[in-house]
Design a protein around this motif. Structure first.
Motif, PDB file in Angstrom:
ATOM      1  N   THR A 303       0.829  -1.206   0.000  1.00 40.66           N
ATOM      2  CA  THR A 303       0.000   0.000   0.000  1.00 40.66           C
ATOM      3  C   THR A 303       0.865   1.258   0.000  1.00 40.66           C
ATOM      4  O   THR A 303       2.026   1.238   0.411  1.00 40.66           O
ATOM      5  CB  THR A 303      -0.936   0.051   1.220  1.00 40.66           C
ATOM      6  OG1 THR A 303      -0.137   0.072   2.412  1.00 40.66           O
ATOM      7  CG2 THR A 303      -1.855  -1.153   1.240  1.00 40.66           C
ATOM      8  N   GLN A 324      -4.224   1.390  -3.177  1.00 40.68           N
ATOM      9  CA  GLN A 324      -4.068  -0.052  -3.256  1.00 40.68           C
ATOM     10  C   GLN A 324      -3.981  -0.497  -4.706  1.00 40.68           C
ATOM     11  O   GLN A 324      -4.664   0.050  -5.570  1.00 40.68           O
ATOM     12  CB  GLN A 324      -5.243  -0.757  -2.570  1.00 40.68           C
ATOM     13  CG  GLN A 324      -5.240  -0.624  -1.057  1.00 40.68           C
ATOM     14  CD  GLN A 324      -6.412  -1.370  -0.446  1.00 40.68           C
ATOM     15  OE1 GLN A 324      -7.560  -1.015  -0.675  1.00 40.68           O
ATOM     16  NE2 GLN A 324      -6.110  -2.400   0.315  1.00 40.68           N
ATOM     17  N   LEU A 419      -9.791   3.962  -3.345  1.00 45.38           N
ATOM     18  CA  LEU A 419      -9.806   2.686  -2.648  1.00 45.38           C
ATOM     19  C   LEU A 419     -11.223   2.150  -2.615  1.00 45.38           C
ATOM     20  O   LEU A 419     -12.183   2.839  -2.914  1.00 45.38           O
ATOM     21  CB  LEU A 419      -9.239   2.818  -1.226  1.00 45.38           C
ATOM     22  CG  LEU A 419      -9.835   3.885  -0.299  1.00 45.38           C
ATOM     23  CD1 LEU A 419     -11.090   3.370   0.366  1.00 45.38           C
ATOM     24  CD2 LEU A 419      -8.824   4.284   0.746  1.00 45.38           C
TER      25      LEU A 419
END
Length: 453
Positions: A303, A324, A419
């Motif tokens: 990440t 991500q 995300l």
């Protein structure tokens, strides 16, 4: 923890010995000018080293890589990329890249620091020392700083007007005047120097090391003006904000830290500890302009956390979220304008774009061409009329060095979430004990359902 049991891609490097032990190969492709934006494009074929009969054989050209649309299914594809050079040398892993004055420098396991011409990467020459394993390189103007196996820094001057010429002008620390006691110099690092940063306004060179310390060198008189223990483990990256002189460090201890210089004392004080996840932090990047400042940190879990500086006159950064996409550790980061380039242990390079005026990010493309972990990155801006272009340099532990040309096409502003909000890996109650977030920011997140991770 889970990451301690996950098999690292580093363990797979020795399993593909045919590629690692391939003879010297230099692949150059001429870059076709893009005349129309509505041409037909196809996906690039992953690069595979070619067998050559003799190690000293002449360069073997490989098929020209086509312009490639982003492989991601974005609502409006707005990025093209092209691999314009792919080099393979038998000098070990490349650990560092620096770009300045039209020259690209690479440091590796060997005792030679290679110099390449932009943008085609034809070799211009090299700098040679009797100490190999160049883990860190920093170029500023016509000055090059290199960190070596003996835990010292070499300072070079180079010129490119009449061919490439270089000269070593000093070493840091300087040799002791007491020849009987050459090892008593307490200014020298005691382990590998992993990273360097330069603060232009004060002429200060910052070095971070595996010995957990940061040292500050005044380049004008070659003196170490400060040294402090910055982390509890290896220091992996260091940055300096040229606007205010703030220093950012990250470490395998799982944290990024912000330091402020006390100008009258030439010392530094810790202002914030940024620790959002218990994973080693390998890379940092800073995106700063007049009205905003974002700090990005790449972790071993794949990440990329980002932190936004408060608009008020302070040194406080608030956690804004995380990106991500990478499957393994993020090993290197570069930020230019509103783009962030990330290199990973999963062998890919991702290009992210931050939406102007917000914290939302989108992944524009995945550059897939290396066969090993992407160890280091460098990038520079290249403008062409209304199209914004970039030259991206990447080096992998497969011992290849690649050059990419990236073009960002004009597009409408579209809001993308960075995300999956259904991800519940982070408990919202952890914000209350996180020292990074201000009370107002915590309250804002607790009252808003849009921050349910």
């Amino acid at each position: 923890m889970e990451y301690q049991f996950r098999r690292s891609l580093f363990n797979f490097i020795d399993e593909d010995r045919d590629d690692v032990r391939s003879p010297t190969q230099i692949s150059m492709e001429s870059h076709p000018e893009m005349r129309e934006l509505n041409l037909q494009f196809s996906h690039a074929v992953p690069y595979s080293p070619t067998r050559i009969r003799k190690q000293m054989a002449p360069p073997s050209p490989e098929p020209e890589s086509p312009w490639t649309l982003s492989p991601l299914q974005t609502p409006s594809p707005s990025l093209l990329y092209h691999c314009i050079a792919s080099l393979h040398r038998h000098e070990g892993h490349i650990y560092s890249i620096a770009v300045s004055k039209g020259v690209v420098f690479t440091g590796s396991d060997s005792n030679r620091i290679r110099a390449w011409r932009q943008p085609d990467c034809m070799e211009r020459g090299y700098l040679k020392t009797n100490r190999g394993a160049v883990r860190a390189i920093l170029a500023y103007g016509k000055t090059l700083f290199t960190a070596h196996k003996d835990h010292k820094i070499r300072v070079w001057n180079f010129t490119v007007s009449d061919g490439f010429r270089s000269k070593k002008i000093s070493s840091l620390p300087r040799k002791s005047s007491f020849l009987l006691f050459p090892r008593t110099n307490t200014q020298q690092h005691r382990d590998f120097i992993s990273c360097m940063a330069y603060y232009e306004a004060e002429g200060l060179l910052y070095t971070g090391s595996y010995d957990k310390t940061v040292k500050v060198w005044r380049v004008s008189d070659k003196k170490c003006v400060d040294s402090f223990v910055a982390h509890e483990d290896n220091i992996n990256a260091i940055l300096v904000n040229q606007d205010d002189g703030c220093v950012f460090t990250c470490s395998s201890d799982g944290s990024a830290r912000i330091w402020r210089r006390l100008y009258r004392e030439n010392s530094h004080t810790l202002t914030m500890i940024l620790k959002f996840q218990p994973f080693p932090v390998h890379a940092l990047a800073l995106s700063s302009c007049f009205n905003y400042c974002f700090l990005y940190s790449g972790s071993s879990d794949g990440t990329i956390n980002f932190w936004e500086k408060e608009r008020s006159v302070s040194y406080r950064f608030n956690h804004g979220g995380f990106l991500q996409g990478h499957r393994f550790a993020v090993l290197c980061l570069v930020a230019i304008e509103k783009l962030i380039f990330s290199g990973s242990e999963d062998t890919t390079i991702r290009i992210w774009r931050r939406e102007e005026g917000s914290c939302y990010h989108e992944c524009l493309a995945v550059l897939d061409g290396h066969r090993g972990p992407v160890r280091c990155l460098a990038a520079c801006l290249e403008m062409e009329k209304i199209v914004m272009g970039f030259l991206v340099y990447s080096a992998s532990l497969d011992q290849t060095f690649k050059v990419w040309r990236v073009k960002v096409l004009p597009d409408e502003k579209i809001c993308f979430d960075y995300l999956d909000r259904s991800d519940s890996r982070t408990n919202i109650t952890e914000y209350e004990t996180n020292p990074v977030l201000s009370p107002s920011w915590v309250e804002k997140k607790l009252q808003s359902n849009s921050f349910q991770y």
